[in-house]
Design an enzyme around this catalytic site. Structure first.
Site, PDB file in Angstrom:
ATOM      1  N   LYS A  78      -0.958 -14.892   6.471  1.00 27.16           N
ATOM      2  CA  LYS A  78       0.123 -14.249   5.705  1.00 27.16           C
ATOM      3  C   LYS A  78       1.471 -14.609   6.326  1.00 27.16           C
ATOM      4  CE  LYS A  78       1.436  -9.702   3.843  1.00 27.16           C
ATOM      5  NZ  LYS A  78       1.158  -8.253   3.870  1.00 27.16           N
ATOM      6  N   SER A 153       0.827  -6.166  -0.675  1.00 26.68           N
ATOM      7  CA  SER A 153       1.699  -7.317  -0.580  1.00 26.68           C
ATOM      8  C   SER A 153       0.984  -8.611  -0.217  1.00 26.68           C
ATOM      9  CB  SER A 153       2.789  -7.059   0.467  1.00 26.68           C
ATOM     10  OG  SER A 153       2.218  -6.874   1.742  1.00 26.68           O
ATOM     11  N   SER A 177      -1.642  -2.943   1.925  1.00 33.23           N
ATOM     12  CA  SER A 177      -1.465  -4.361   1.583  1.00 33.23           C
ATOM     13  C   SER A 177      -2.589  -5.306   1.976  1.00 33.23           C
ATOM     14  CB  SER A 177      -0.169  -4.879   2.201  1.00 33.23           C
ATOM     15  OG  SER A 177       0.905  -4.444   1.429  1.00 33.23           O
TER      16      SER A 177
HETATM   17  N1  GLN Z   1       2.577  -1.182  -1.600  1.00 31.76           N
HETATM   18  C1  GLN Z   1       3.071  -0.500  -0.442  1.00 31.76           C
HETATM   19  C2  GLN Z   1       4.552  -0.691  -0.315  1.00 31.76           C
HETATM   20  O1  GLN Z   1       5.102  -1.290  -1.156  1.00 31.76           O
HETATM   21  C3  GLN Z   1       2.344  -0.970   0.780  1.00 31.76           C
HETATM   22  C4  GLN Z   1       2.796  -2.288   1.267  1.00 31.76           C
HETATM   23  C5  GLN Z   1       2.120  -2.733   2.527  1.00 31.76           C
HETATM   24  O2  GLN Z   1       1.074  -2.226   2.936  1.00 31.76           O
HETATM   25  N2  GLN Z   1       2.759  -3.652   3.207  1.00 31.76           N
HETATM   26  O3  GLN Z   1       5.173  -0.249   0.584  1.00 31.76           O
END
Ligand code: GLN
Length: 499
Positions: A78, A153, A177
């Site tokens: 990532k 994400s 994410s």
């Molecule tokens: N969808 C969540 C956010 O937008 C979690 C994102 C994540 O775990 N990085 O904050």
């Protein structure tokens, strides 16, 4: 061709010299060339570096050196973790062109295990989002259906696995994410206990919640990768100085007789897609057949988890992202000699950050402002403690907790982009785990009857007892694969057909 095999069987083929690490990497690059123009899982490919590393592994193996179990197996990283000399964008324009001068600890560990890093994967900008649509470089598509999101994400990482572009991937999970992308792509993803994997070199979104973790197509592969990246790191002040539990042995054990599995009342039912709820319930029946006991537990403060998360995460993000000041990293706009440093900073941040990141910075700055700090950030921290206590009390009644991972299967690209709250609700079941710093896994538990898309099953384990989720996950996966007659990804339409 080996690309559809598990990482464990690739490792076995490498060990028996059936295939070389260079050939294995090349097979994956061929697949990337064939499908990534449609999937867009990768932001950057380091073919030269990867093949050189693979050749080194092959050389060591030929010389009879003792290698680590995953040596020579490829991986997708990532784009939020630094890899020395390789562009790291975090899905943002503001970092365009920045090449970090150092490796993150996760990358150091991957490299020394001989794991071959193919390239960097797409993500929502600074890991804020649930669909990868917030990437400054365009969305990633779900290999099951290219008109749908791959989760976020870490959608690039999950999509790369489902499209057989890599057998292993690294994700990061601040509120879901790793787990939600795993759920909607029919892959496996684990958020380890907070402090279990070093955050050194992980570009911070919300430091008290962020955690890197393993992603793969099977529970065992995830465990093998977990074992490589986990462990104490003096470079991360929140790293836990304890032995990593034997997650690989747990993934292989497949005996859950007598285990107590808690279903969290607040994390199922309310408003979930019918097919998600059904597959979740069917999986509970399978766990009972395997000899586990199901108990219902109540965690009343989970109701406030999402609201508290959207105060804590933006607050920490507003502070962390202050470092992108046009001077230290990446982009600089308007520096023509006529403007002040402040003007250049303003122009750079205005041009470099996307809408969601700006929204979070504004929310967080507001929540931290004097006069509001106690009412917003302070209250959210208190809720966090209550959530932690809910977990503690639940874990006195059961060994692990379970729920569906995400309320729906993969939705259509564009469906929720104009409704931030609808997007935030994707993480309703994953956020409590981050708030309490415990472990969480998502593994596929079937296809929803409405749309034939994969559903994720979430397993949560107490802090530093990550082996428990691998134990239950390994057993459930084996029994489900047996029932289906093949792994879930074999039900996915092939990419060419899904266009
Ligand atoms: N969808 C969540 C956010 O937008 C979690 C994102 C994540 O775990 N990085 O904050």
């Amino acid at each position: 061709m080996m690309i559809r095999e598990s990482a464990a069987s690739m490792a076995a083929a490498l060990a028996s010299k059936e295939i070389s690490a260079v050939d294995l990497a090349n097979q994956h690059y061929d697949q990337i060339t064939a499908v990534d123009k449609d999937v867009h899982a990768f932001l950057y490919l380091d073919k030269e570096g990867a093949l050189a590393h693979a050749a080194e592994v092959d050389k060591k193996r030929a010389a009879g050196e003792k290698l680590s179990p995953l040596a020579g197996v490829p991986l997708a990283l990532k784009d939020v973790l630094t890899q020395k000399g390789i562009p790291t964008t975090c899905g943002s324009k503001i970092l365009e062109g920045w090449r970090p001068p150092y490796d993150s600890t996760v990358v150091t560990k991957l490299k020394s295990a001989g794991i071959v890093i193919l390239g960097k994967t797409n993500m929502d900008e600074f890991a804020m989002g649930s669909s990868t649509e917030n990437s400054a470089f365009g969305p990633t598509k779900n290999p099951w259906d290219l008109t749908r999101i791959p989760g976020g994400s870490g959608g690039g990482s999950s999509a790369s696995l489902a499209a057989y572009e890599a057998p292993l991937a690294i994700g990061t999970d601040t509120g879901g994410s790793i787990r939600q992308p795993a759920a909607v792509t029919g892959t496996v993803g684990v958020k380890p206990t907070y402090g279990g994997v070093s955050r050194y070199g992980l570009v911070a979104f919300s430091s008290s919640l962020d955690q890197a973790g393993p992603c793969a197509r099977s529970v065992l592969d995830t465990a093998l990768l977990h074992q490589v990246i986990a462990g104490f790191d003096p470079k991360d002040s929140t790293s836990i100085n304890q032995n990593v539990p034997d997650v690989v042995a747990a993934a292989k054990k497949q005996d859950i007789k007598g285990m107590k599995i808690g279903v969290v009342k607040q994390l199922s039912g309310n408003g979930y897609q019918k097919g998600v709820e059904n597959k979740f319930k069917e999986s509970l029946d399978e766990l009972v057949k395997l000899g586990a006991e199901i108990v219902e537990v109540s965690c009343p403060n989970f109701e406030y988890a999402l609201a508290a998360y959207y105060l804590i995460a933006p607050s920490e993000c507003s502070s962390n992202l202050a470092r992108f000041d046009s001077i230290r990293f990446g982009l600089r706009v308007g520096d023509d000699g006529s403007k002040s440093a402040e003007e250049v900073m303003n122009l750079t941040r205005a041009a470099g950050f996307g809408r969601e990141v700006k929204r979070r910075i504004i929310l967080g700055t507001y929540a931290l402002s004097s006069g509001y700090y106690d009412a917003y950030y302070g209250s959210a921290q208190k809720v966090r403690t209550l959530i932690k206590r809910d977990f503690e009390s639940a874990f006195t009644k059961c060994d692990v907790l379970v729920s569906p991972t995400a309320p729906t299967t993969a939705f259509k690209i564009g469906e929720k982009t104009n409704d931030p709250l609808a997007m935030y609700l994707n993480d309703i079941a994953t956020i409590p785990v981050n708030m309490a710093g415990i472990g969480g896994m998502s593994l596929p538990c079937g296809l929803a009857e409405e749309d034939n898309l994969p559903v994720g099953f979430q397993i949560m384990s107490p802090a530093m007892k990550d082996d428990r989720m691998y134990l239950v996950g390994g057993a459930l996966e084996a029994t489900l694969n047996n029932k289906w007659g093949k792994p879930i990804l074999d039900f996915a339409p092939n990419l060419a057909a899904s266009k």
